[in-house]
Scaffold this active site. Structure first.
Site, PDB file in Angstrom:
ATOM      1  N   ASN A 224     -25.799  45.808 -11.918  1.00 38.82           N
ATOM      2  CA  ASN A 224     -27.031  45.492 -11.799  1.00 38.82           C
ATOM      3  C   ASN A 224     -27.980  46.278 -11.190  1.00 38.82           C
ATOM      4  OD1 ASN A 224     -29.208  43.777 -11.080  1.00 38.82           O
ATOM      5  ND2 ASN A 224     -28.048  42.592  -9.553  1.00 38.82           N
TER       6      ASN A 224
ATOM      7  N   LYS B 299     -30.905  46.218 -10.694  1.00 38.38           N
ATOM      8  CA  LYS B 299     -32.160  45.751  -9.781  1.00 38.38           C
ATOM      9  C   LYS B 299     -33.515  46.233 -10.186  1.00 38.38           C
ATOM     10  CE  LYS B 299     -28.784  44.206  -6.637  1.00 38.38           C
ATOM     11  NZ  LYS B 299     -28.486  43.887  -5.073  1.00 38.38           N
TER      12      LYS B 299
ATOM     13  N   HIS C  39     -29.031  35.243  -9.070  1.00 35.74           N
ATOM     14  CA  HIS C  39     -28.715  36.211  -7.927  1.00 35.74           C
ATOM     15  C   HIS C  39     -29.333  35.754  -6.860  1.00 35.74           C
ATOM     16  CE1 HIS C  39     -28.386  39.831  -5.998  1.00 35.74           C
ATOM     17  NE2 HIS C  39     -27.618  40.229  -6.835  1.00 35.74           N
TER      18      HIS C  39
ATOM     19  N   GLU D 237     -30.811  37.252  -4.607  1.00 38.69           N
ATOM     20  CA  GLU D 237     -32.084  37.865  -4.248  1.00 38.69           C
ATOM     21  C   GLU D 237     -33.313  36.837  -4.805  1.00 38.69           C
ATOM     22  OE1 GLU D 237     -31.172  41.711  -5.718  1.00 38.69           O
ATOM     23  OE2 GLU D 237     -30.018  42.046  -3.699  1.00 38.69           O
TER      24      GLU D 237
ATOM     25  N   GLU E 205     -20.961  36.567  -4.821  1.00 37.07           N
ATOM     26  CA  GLU E 205     -21.559  37.745  -4.086  1.00 37.07           C
ATOM     27  C   GLU E 205     -21.768  37.122  -2.812  1.00 37.07           C
ATOM     28  OE1 GLU E 205     -23.231  40.887  -7.015  1.00 37.07           O
ATOM     29  OE2 GLU E 205     -24.794  39.312  -6.669  1.00 37.07           O
TER      30      GLU E 205
ATOM     31  N   GLY F 167     -25.658  45.051  -0.557  1.00 39.91           N
ATOM     32  CA  GLY F 167     -26.467  46.186  -0.253  1.00 39.91           C
ATOM     33  C   GLY F 167     -26.370  46.724   1.346  1.00 39.91           C
TER      34      GLY F 167
ATOM     35  N   SER G 227     -21.276  45.427  -2.077  1.00 43.09           N
ATOM     36  CA  SER G 227     -20.988  46.680  -1.747  1.00 43.09           C
ATOM     37  C   SER G 227     -19.574  47.195  -2.318  1.00 43.09           C
ATOM     38  CB  SER G 227     -20.843  46.780  -0.046  1.00 43.09           C
ATOM     39  OG  SER G 227     -22.223  46.594   0.552  1.00 43.09           O
TER      40      SER G 227
HETATM   41  P1  13P Z   1     -24.628  46.061  -3.985  1.00 43.58           P
HETATM   42  O1  13P Z   1     -23.441  46.447  -4.820  1.00 43.58           O
HETATM   43  O2  13P Z   1     -25.706  47.036  -3.970  1.00 43.58           O
HETATM   44  O3  13P Z   1     -24.211  45.702  -2.623  1.00 43.58           O
HETATM   45  O4  13P Z   1     -25.289  44.853  -4.734  1.00 43.58           O
HETATM   46  C1  13P Z   1     -24.539  43.857  -5.350  1.00 43.58           C
HETATM   47  C2  13P Z   1     -25.188  43.008  -6.045  1.00 43.58           C
HETATM   48  O5  13P Z   1     -26.067  42.264  -5.597  1.00 43.58           O
HETATM   49  C3  13P Z   1     -24.780  43.005  -7.605  1.00 43.58           C
HETATM   50  O6  13P Z   1     -25.691  42.059  -8.258  1.00 43.58           O
END
Ligand code: 13P
Length: 252
Positions: free
Chosen positions: A9, A11, A97, A99, A169, A175, A215
């Site tokens: 992803n 982002k 997601h 976010e 997640e 992150g 992560s």
């Molecule tokens: P990270 O791997 O940067 O923690 O992000 C995970 C994520 O949100 C994947 O969709």
């Protein structure tokens, strides 16, 4: 046998040119040394999808959008529909997601509309779920994620549910550099599979791929993926580095 899947992803990262290069680099790594039994998907920004689809070996690398509109088409300035995503040659859409739920007020109601459109257009949803830190600290994460399921994907028909990929997640791990421990991941994944079995039956639960995200990196992927109920990963930061991403793909 359920599929092993490693999805990146990206982002809101990379310009178009950087994204094409990244996709080409990942593609080279996958063609040269990627485990053949792992499905690889790149979740790119909308602007990059067509170019990325045309830059990879489609038999080895799939492409996903990170979202889509909740309406099929019309006067919705700035939105990108599921049909548009489909027309690029992409095969997947990341939905729900954390976010998007948190920063863009994506409710279960909105998600249900998107899920229906993604499925109608023959795309595979990568459905995200997961709890915030306060819920984990209160110890109520199982109820929290189960409720997310009940409000969304448990309303699908069996036939549609079978098309899903699920990504767990935990928000506190995204992150942050704080990964769920291998035990925490396995515990939640096993619970989710049991919950799916309760709703749709054991056979369907056993066929559902449940990915871990948060992560996950080249160092910890092996331990996470060694768990019987962890079927791969949804990778943020580490998916932007081809050398790390290939290690995650090969971490089984
Ligand atoms: P990270 O791997 O940067 O923690 O992000 C995970 C994520 O949100 C994947 O969709």
């Amino acid at each position: 046998m359920r599929k092993k899947i490693v999805a990146g992803n990206w982002k809101c990262n990379t310009t178009l040119q950087e994204g094409i290069q990244l996709a080409k680099d990942v593609n080279t790594q996958v063609e040269e040394k990627g485990a053949e039994d792992v499905v690889v998907v790149l979740g790119t920004p909308f602007t990059h999808i067509t170019s990325v689809v045309n830059s990879v070996n489609k038999t080895r690398v799939g492409v996903a959008s990170q979202n889509c509109a909740a309406e099929p088409k019309g006067a919705y300035t700035g939105e990108v529909s599921a049909a548009m995503v489909k027309s690029t040659g992409a095969g997947y859409v990341i939905l729900g997601h954390s976010e998007r739920r948190e920063y863009y007020n994506e409710t279960s109601e909105i998600l249900n509309k998107k899920l229906a459109l993604v499925l109608e257009n023959g795309l595979t949803p990568i459905y995200c779920c997961g709890e915030p830190l306060s819920i984990r600290e209160a110890g109520t994460q199982n109820d929290y994620v189960k409720k997310q399921f009940e409000e969304t994907i448990f309303r699908l028909s069996v036939d549609d549910f079978k098309k899903l990929i699920i990504a767990y997640e935990p928000i506190w791990a995204i992150g942050t550099g704080v990964t769920a421990t291998s035990e925490q991941a396995q515990e939640m994944h096993a619970f989710l599979r049991e919950t799916i079995a309760g709703k749709f039956g054991q056979e369907i639960a056993d066929e559902t791929s449940i990915l871990y995200g948060g992560s996950c990196n080249a160092k910890n992927a092996k331990e996470l993926f060694a768990n019987p109920d962890v079927d791969g990963g949804l990778i943020g930061g580490a998916s932007l580095k081809p050398e790390d991403f290939i290690e995650i793909i090969n971490a089984y």
